[in-house]
Design an enzyme around this catalytic site. Structure first.
Site, PDB file in Angstrom:
ATOM      1  N   SER A 207      35.905  28.895  38.700  1.00  0.00           N
ATOM      2  CA  SER A 207      36.105  28.628  37.274  1.00  0.00           C
ATOM      3  C   SER A 207      37.003  29.643  36.571  1.00  0.00           C
ATOM      4  CB  SER A 207      34.754  28.535  36.553  1.00  0.00           C
ATOM      5  OG  SER A 207      34.014  27.438  37.043  1.00  0.00           O
TER       6      SER A 207
ATOM      7  N   LYS B   7      43.066  21.079  45.628  1.00  0.00           N
ATOM      8  CA  LYS B   7      42.030  20.196  46.192  1.00  0.00           C
ATOM      9  C   LYS B   7      42.617  18.790  46.372  1.00  0.00           C
ATOM     10  CE  LYS B   7      38.659  23.321  44.329  1.00  0.00           C
ATOM     11  NZ  LYS B   7      37.325  23.579  43.801  1.00  0.00           N
TER      12      LYS B   7
ATOM     13  N   GLU C 275      33.490  23.544  49.725  1.00  0.00           N
ATOM     14  CA  GLU C 275      33.470  22.072  49.769  1.00  0.00           C
ATOM     15  C   GLU C 275      33.543  21.579  51.216  1.00  0.00           C
ATOM     16  OE1 GLU C 275      36.642  21.599  46.934  1.00  0.00           O
ATOM     17  OE2 GLU C 275      35.303  22.389  45.396  1.00  0.00           O
TER      18      GLU C 275
ATOM     19  N   ASN D 293      44.543  26.238  44.426  1.00  0.00           N
ATOM     20  CA  ASN D 293      44.004  25.222  45.336  1.00  0.00           C
ATOM     21  C   ASN D 293      43.891  23.913  44.554  1.00  0.00           C
ATOM     22  OD1 ASN D 293      42.561  23.619  47.067  1.00  0.00           O
ATOM     23  ND2 ASN D 293      40.699  24.885  47.073  1.00  0.00           N
TER      24      ASN D 293
ATOM     25  N   HIS E 238      36.237  26.738  52.983  1.00  0.00           N
ATOM     26  CA  HIS E 238      35.946  26.520  51.558  1.00  0.00           C
ATOM     27  C   HIS E 238      34.564  25.901  51.424  1.00  0.00           C
ATOM     28  CE1 HIS E 238      36.183  24.921  47.501  1.00  0.00           C
ATOM     29  NE2 HIS E 238      37.182  25.784  47.295  1.00  0.00           N
TER      30      HIS E 238
ATOM     31  N   GLY F 284      34.042  25.021  39.865  1.00  0.00           N
ATOM     32  CA  GLY F 284      34.153  23.774  39.114  1.00  0.00           C
ATOM     33  C   GLY F 284      33.053  23.552  38.094  1.00  0.00           C
TER      34      GLY F 284
ATOM     35  N   GLU G  99      33.885  33.232  46.735  1.00  0.00           N
ATOM     36  CA  GLU G  99      33.759  32.094  45.819  1.00  0.00           C
ATOM     37  C   GLU G  99      32.293  31.683  45.743  1.00  0.00           C
ATOM     38  OE1 GLU G  99      37.573  29.774  45.104  1.00  0.00           O
ATOM     39  OE2 GLU G  99      36.643  28.884  46.842  1.00  0.00           O
TER      40      GLU G  99
HETATM   41  P1  13P Z   1      37.590  26.079  40.220  1.00  0.00           P
HETATM   42  O1  13P Z   1      38.587  27.106  39.768  1.00  0.00           O
HETATM   43  O2  13P Z   1      37.922  24.682  39.786  1.00  0.00           O
HETATM   44  O3  13P Z   1      36.185  26.493  39.892  1.00  0.00           O
HETATM   45  O4  13P Z   1      37.668  26.027  41.819  1.00  0.00           O
HETATM   46  C1  13P Z   1      37.600  27.210  42.517  1.00  0.00           C
HETATM   47  C2  13P Z   1      37.899  26.918  43.930  1.00  0.00           C
HETATM   48  O5  13P Z   1      37.124  26.282  44.618  1.00  0.00           O
HETATM   49  C3  13P Z   1      39.170  27.381  44.457  1.00  0.00           C
HETATM   50  O6  13P Z   1      39.208  27.224  45.837  1.00  0.00           O
END
Ligand code: 13P
Length: 257
Positions: free
Chosen positions: A214, A13, A98, A11, A96, A174, A168
Protein backbone atom coordinates in the site's frame (compact mmCIF):
# COMPACT_ATOMS: atom_id res chain seq x y z
CA UNK A 1 21.11 0.59 3.64
CA UNK A 2 22.99 -1.71 1.32
CA UNK A 3 23.89 0.52 -1.59
CA UNK A 4 23.79 4.20 -2.23
CA UNK A 5 21.13 3.55 -4.83
CA UNK A 6 17.41 3.13 -4.27
CA UNK A 7 15.43 0.53 -6.17
CA UNK A 8 11.83 1.33 -7.06
CA UNK A 9 9.82 -1.53 -8.55
CA UNK A 10 6.34 -1.17 -10.05
CA UNK A 11 4.43 -4.46 -9.98
CA UNK A 12 1.46 -4.05 -12.31
CA UNK A 13 0.10 -7.49 -11.39
CA UNK A 14 -2.64 -8.60 -13.86
CA UNK A 15 -3.40 -5.07 -15.09
CA UNK A 16 -2.84 -3.14 -18.35
CA UNK A 17 -3.01 -4.82 -21.75
CA UNK A 18 -0.12 -4.54 -24.20
CA UNK A 19 -1.40 -1.34 -25.78
CA UNK A 20 -2.03 0.30 -22.39
CA UNK A 21 1.40 -0.84 -21.20
CA UNK A 22 3.08 0.82 -24.17
CA UNK A 23 1.18 4.09 -23.63
CA UNK A 24 2.06 3.99 -19.93
CA UNK A 25 5.75 3.50 -20.67
CA UNK A 26 5.72 6.41 -23.10
CA UNK A 27 4.09 8.63 -20.47
CA UNK A 28 6.38 7.53 -17.63
CA UNK A 29 9.47 8.04 -19.79
CA UNK A 30 8.46 11.68 -20.18
CA UNK A 31 8.02 12.13 -16.44
CA UNK A 32 11.16 10.44 -15.06
CA UNK A 33 14.75 11.60 -15.42
CA UNK A 34 17.63 9.12 -15.40
CA UNK A 35 19.28 9.36 -11.98
CA UNK A 36 22.43 7.65 -10.80
CA UNK A 37 20.99 7.10 -7.32
CA UNK A 38 17.69 5.54 -8.41
CA UNK A 39 17.01 2.35 -10.35
CA UNK A 40 13.47 1.93 -11.67
CA UNK A 41 12.07 -1.49 -12.56
CA UNK A 42 8.73 -2.19 -14.25
CA UNK A 43 6.98 -5.55 -13.91
CA UNK A 44 4.18 -5.78 -16.51
CA UNK A 45 2.26 -8.94 -17.33
CA UNK A 46 4.32 -11.48 -19.21
CA UNK A 47 2.38 -10.72 -22.39
CA UNK A 48 3.76 -7.16 -22.60
CA UNK A 49 7.37 -7.92 -21.73
CA UNK A 50 8.62 -8.57 -25.24
CA UNK A 51 7.18 -5.39 -26.76
CA UNK A 52 8.19 -3.22 -23.79
CA UNK A 53 11.71 -4.63 -23.96
CA UNK A 54 11.96 -3.19 -27.50
CA UNK A 55 10.45 0.15 -26.47
CA UNK A 56 12.24 0.72 -23.17
CA UNK A 57 15.36 2.83 -22.76
CA UNK A 58 17.35 0.55 -20.49
CA UNK A 59 19.28 3.33 -18.85
CA UNK A 60 15.97 4.70 -17.68
CA UNK A 61 13.98 1.58 -16.79
CA UNK A 62 14.68 -2.11 -16.29
CA UNK A 63 12.08 -4.85 -16.69
CA UNK A 64 11.03 -7.61 -14.32
CA UNK A 65 8.87 -10.67 -14.79
CA UNK A 66 6.24 -11.28 -12.09
CA UNK A 67 6.82 -15.03 -12.00
CA UNK A 68 8.64 -17.78 -13.88
CA UNK A 69 8.86 -21.56 -13.92
CA UNK A 70 11.99 -23.15 -12.56
CA UNK A 71 12.66 -25.77 -15.25
CA UNK A 72 14.54 -24.40 -18.25
CA UNK A 73 12.38 -26.14 -20.91
CA UNK A 74 10.11 -29.13 -21.42
CA UNK A 75 6.51 -30.32 -21.14
CA UNK A 76 5.16 -27.67 -18.75
CA UNK A 77 2.08 -26.31 -20.50
CA UNK A 78 1.35 -22.67 -19.77
CA UNK A 79 4.65 -21.91 -18.08
CA UNK A 80 7.53 -19.61 -19.09
CA UNK A 81 11.11 -20.35 -18.08
CA UNK A 82 13.97 -18.16 -16.94
CA UNK A 83 15.91 -19.39 -19.97
CA UNK A 84 13.21 -17.94 -22.23
CA UNK A 85 13.15 -14.68 -20.25
CA UNK A 86 16.89 -14.22 -20.33
CA UNK A 87 17.78 -11.07 -22.23
CA UNK A 88 14.22 -9.75 -21.94
CA UNK A 89 14.20 -9.01 -18.20
CA UNK A 90 16.83 -8.05 -15.66
CA UNK A 91 14.79 -9.01 -12.60
CA UNK A 92 12.21 -11.61 -11.54
CA UNK A 93 9.73 -11.16 -8.70
CA UNK A 94 9.68 -14.50 -6.93
CA UNK A 95 7.48 -15.77 -4.10
CA UNK A 96 5.03 -12.88 -4.15
CA UNK A 97 2.34 -13.45 -1.53
CA UNK A 98 -0.30 -13.70 -4.26
CA UNK A 99 1.69 -16.58 -5.77
CA UNK A 100 2.11 -18.20 -2.38
CA UNK A 101 -1.48 -17.80 -1.23
CA UNK A 102 -3.60 -17.98 -4.40
CA UNK A 103 -1.41 -20.39 -6.39
CA UNK A 104 -0.10 -22.35 -3.41
CA UNK A 105 3.59 -21.84 -4.13
CA UNK A 106 5.74 -23.48 -1.50
CA UNK A 107 9.15 -22.47 -0.18
CA UNK A 108 10.57 -25.29 -2.31
CA UNK A 109 9.00 -23.80 -5.46
CA UNK A 110 10.33 -20.39 -4.43
CA UNK A 111 13.85 -21.68 -3.89
CA UNK A 112 13.82 -23.53 -7.24
CA UNK A 113 12.70 -20.33 -8.95
CA UNK A 114 15.42 -18.29 -7.24
CA UNK A 115 17.97 -20.79 -8.51
CA UNK A 116 16.48 -20.81 -12.03
CA UNK A 117 16.65 -17.03 -12.20
CA UNK A 118 20.25 -16.93 -10.96
CA UNK A 119 21.51 -19.59 -13.35
CA UNK A 120 19.97 -17.62 -16.23
CA UNK A 121 21.45 -14.27 -15.23
CA UNK A 122 18.19 -12.82 -13.88
CA UNK A 123 18.21 -11.10 -10.49
CA UNK A 124 15.57 -12.44 -8.09
CA UNK A 125 13.43 -10.13 -5.97
CA UNK A 126 12.41 -12.57 -3.25
CA UNK A 127 9.18 -11.56 -1.50
CA UNK A 128 8.52 -12.52 2.09
CA UNK A 129 6.04 -11.38 4.72
CA UNK A 130 3.55 -12.45 7.34
CA UNK A 131 -0.25 -12.66 7.15
CA UNK A 132 -2.55 -10.68 9.45
CA UNK A 133 -3.10 -13.64 11.76
CA UNK A 134 0.60 -14.49 11.92
CA UNK A 135 1.18 -10.88 12.93
CA UNK A 136 -1.56 -11.05 15.57
CA UNK A 137 0.09 -14.13 17.06
CA UNK A 138 3.51 -12.43 17.12
CA UNK A 139 4.94 -14.77 14.49
CA UNK A 140 6.37 -12.15 12.11
CA UNK A 141 10.02 -12.95 12.82
CA UNK A 142 9.40 -16.70 12.58
CA UNK A 143 7.76 -16.27 9.19
CA UNK A 144 10.64 -14.10 7.99
CA UNK A 145 13.09 -16.71 9.25
CA UNK A 146 11.28 -19.63 7.59
CA UNK A 147 10.67 -17.90 4.26
CA UNK A 148 14.27 -16.69 4.06
CA UNK A 149 15.71 -20.10 4.87
CA UNK A 150 13.20 -21.71 2.50
CA UNK A 151 13.88 -19.32 -0.37
CA UNK A 152 17.65 -19.06 -0.03
CA UNK A 153 18.53 -22.64 0.90
CA UNK A 154 20.58 -23.40 -2.22
CA UNK A 155 22.03 -19.93 -2.66
CA UNK A 156 25.76 -19.29 -2.22
CA UNK A 157 27.20 -16.13 -0.69
CA UNK A 158 28.49 -15.07 -4.15
CA UNK A 159 24.98 -15.36 -5.57
CA UNK A 160 23.49 -13.41 -2.69
CA UNK A 161 24.73 -10.09 -4.04
CA UNK A 162 22.29 -10.50 -6.97
CA UNK A 163 19.30 -11.08 -4.70
CA UNK A 164 16.97 -8.42 -3.39
CA UNK A 165 14.56 -9.20 -0.56
CA UNK A 166 11.17 -7.49 -0.54
CA UNK A 167 9.44 -7.35 2.82
CA UNK A 168 5.75 -7.32 1.96
CA UNK A 169 3.47 -7.96 4.91
CA UNK A 170 0.43 -9.70 3.42
CA UNK A 171 -1.99 -7.62 5.51
CA UNK A 172 -0.63 -4.42 3.95
CA UNK A 173 -0.88 -5.51 0.31
CA UNK A 174 -3.72 -3.81 -1.55
CA UNK A 175 -5.50 -2.99 1.70
CA UNK A 176 -4.52 0.64 2.22
CA UNK A 177 -3.05 -0.42 5.58
CA UNK A 178 0.50 0.84 5.90
CA UNK A 179 3.09 -0.87 8.00
CA UNK A 180 4.49 1.69 10.42
CA UNK A 181 8.14 2.75 10.10
CA UNK A 182 8.81 0.78 13.30
CA UNK A 183 7.18 -2.36 11.85
CA UNK A 184 9.27 -2.04 8.71
CA UNK A 185 12.51 -1.30 10.55
CA UNK A 186 12.00 -4.28 12.89
CA UNK A 187 11.25 -6.62 10.01
CA UNK A 188 14.15 -5.43 7.87
CA UNK A 189 16.56 -5.73 10.80
CA UNK A 190 15.26 -9.27 11.38
CA UNK A 191 15.91 -10.03 7.69
CA UNK A 192 19.45 -8.66 7.85
CA UNK A 193 20.19 -10.48 11.08
CA UNK A 194 19.00 -13.77 9.56
CA UNK A 195 21.12 -13.18 6.46
CA UNK A 196 24.06 -12.31 8.70
CA UNK A 197 23.58 -15.58 10.53
CA UNK A 198 23.52 -17.50 7.23
CA UNK A 199 26.10 -15.60 5.17
CA UNK A 200 28.03 -13.24 7.43
CA UNK A 201 27.96 -9.54 8.22
CA UNK A 202 29.31 -8.23 4.91
CA UNK A 203 26.67 -10.05 2.87
CA UNK A 204 23.91 -8.91 5.22
CA UNK A 205 24.95 -5.31 4.93
CA UNK A 206 25.32 -5.43 1.16
CA UNK A 207 21.94 -7.02 0.47
CA UNK A 208 19.14 -4.83 -0.82
CA UNK A 209 15.90 -4.95 1.14
CA UNK A 210 12.70 -3.30 -0.14
CA UNK A 211 9.39 -2.54 1.52
CA UNK A 212 6.07 -3.16 -0.22
CA UNK A 213 2.44 -2.83 0.85
CA UNK A 214 0.00 0.00 0.00
CA UNK A 215 2.81 2.45 -0.75
CA UNK A 216 1.57 5.78 -2.15
CA UNK A 217 3.27 8.98 -3.24
CA UNK A 218 2.45 10.33 0.24
CA UNK A 219 3.88 7.43 2.24
CA UNK A 220 6.88 6.65 0.01
CA UNK A 221 9.20 9.31 1.42
CA UNK A 222 8.79 8.02 4.99
CA UNK A 223 9.86 4.49 4.06
CA UNK A 224 12.68 5.69 1.85
CA UNK A 225 14.09 7.77 4.69
CA UNK A 226 14.54 4.64 6.83
CA UNK A 227 18.19 3.76 6.98
CA UNK A 228 17.59 0.04 6.58
CA UNK A 229 15.32 0.29 3.52
CA UNK A 230 16.83 0.28 0.02
CA UNK A 231 13.68 0.87 -1.97
CA UNK A 232 10.04 0.05 -2.60
CA UNK A 233 7.90 -2.56 -4.31
CA UNK A 234 4.79 -0.72 -5.40
CA UNK A 235 1.54 -2.32 -6.61
CA UNK A 236 -1.61 -0.21 -7.05
CA UNK A 237 0.15 3.18 -7.03
CA UNK A 238 2.45 2.08 -9.86
CA UNK A 239 -0.50 1.76 -12.25
CA UNK A 240 -0.79 5.52 -12.54
CA UNK A 241 2.28 6.83 -14.36
CA UNK A 242 2.10 10.24 -12.72
CA UNK A 243 1.72 8.83 -9.20
CA UNK A 244 4.54 6.36 -9.81
CA UNK A 245 6.79 9.13 -11.11
CA UNK A 246 6.13 11.04 -7.88
CA UNK A 247 7.25 7.99 -5.88
CA UNK A 248 10.37 7.68 -8.02
CA UNK A 249 11.20 11.35 -7.41
CA UNK A 250 11.08 10.73 -3.66
CA UNK A 251 13.88 8.21 -4.06
CA UNK A 252 16.23 10.77 -5.58
CA UNK A 253 18.21 12.51 -2.87
CA UNK A 254 18.28 16.01 -4.27
CA UNK A 255 14.58 16.72 -4.83
CA UNK A 256 15.29 19.05 -7.74
CA UNK A 257 12.62 17.64 -10.04
P1 13P B 1 0.02 -2.61 -3.25
O1 13P B 1 1.02 -1.50 -3.38
O2 13P B 1 -1.13 -2.50 -4.20
O3 13P B 1 -0.39 -2.82 -1.82
O4 13P B 1 0.77 -3.96 -3.69
C1 13P B 1 1.99 -4.24 -3.13
C2 13P B 1 2.55 -5.41 -3.84
O5 13P B 1 2.06 -6.51 -3.72
C3 13P B 1 3.69 -5.17 -4.71
O6 13P B 1 4.23 -6.38 -5.13
Amino acid sequence: MALDKKLIVGNWKMNLDTHEASLYLHKLAGLVKVRRDVEVVLAPTILSLQSLSLQVERRQFKLAVQNLYWRDSGPFTGEVSATQLRGVVDYAIIGHSERRHIFHETDKDVRNKVQAALRNGIKPILCIGETASERTYGETKDVIHDQLIGGLANTTSEELSDITIAYEPVWAIGTGKNASPTDVTDAVLAIRSQVKHLYGATAAKAMRVLYGGSVTADSAGGYLSLDSVDGLLVGGASLDAYMFSEIIKKAHKGSDS
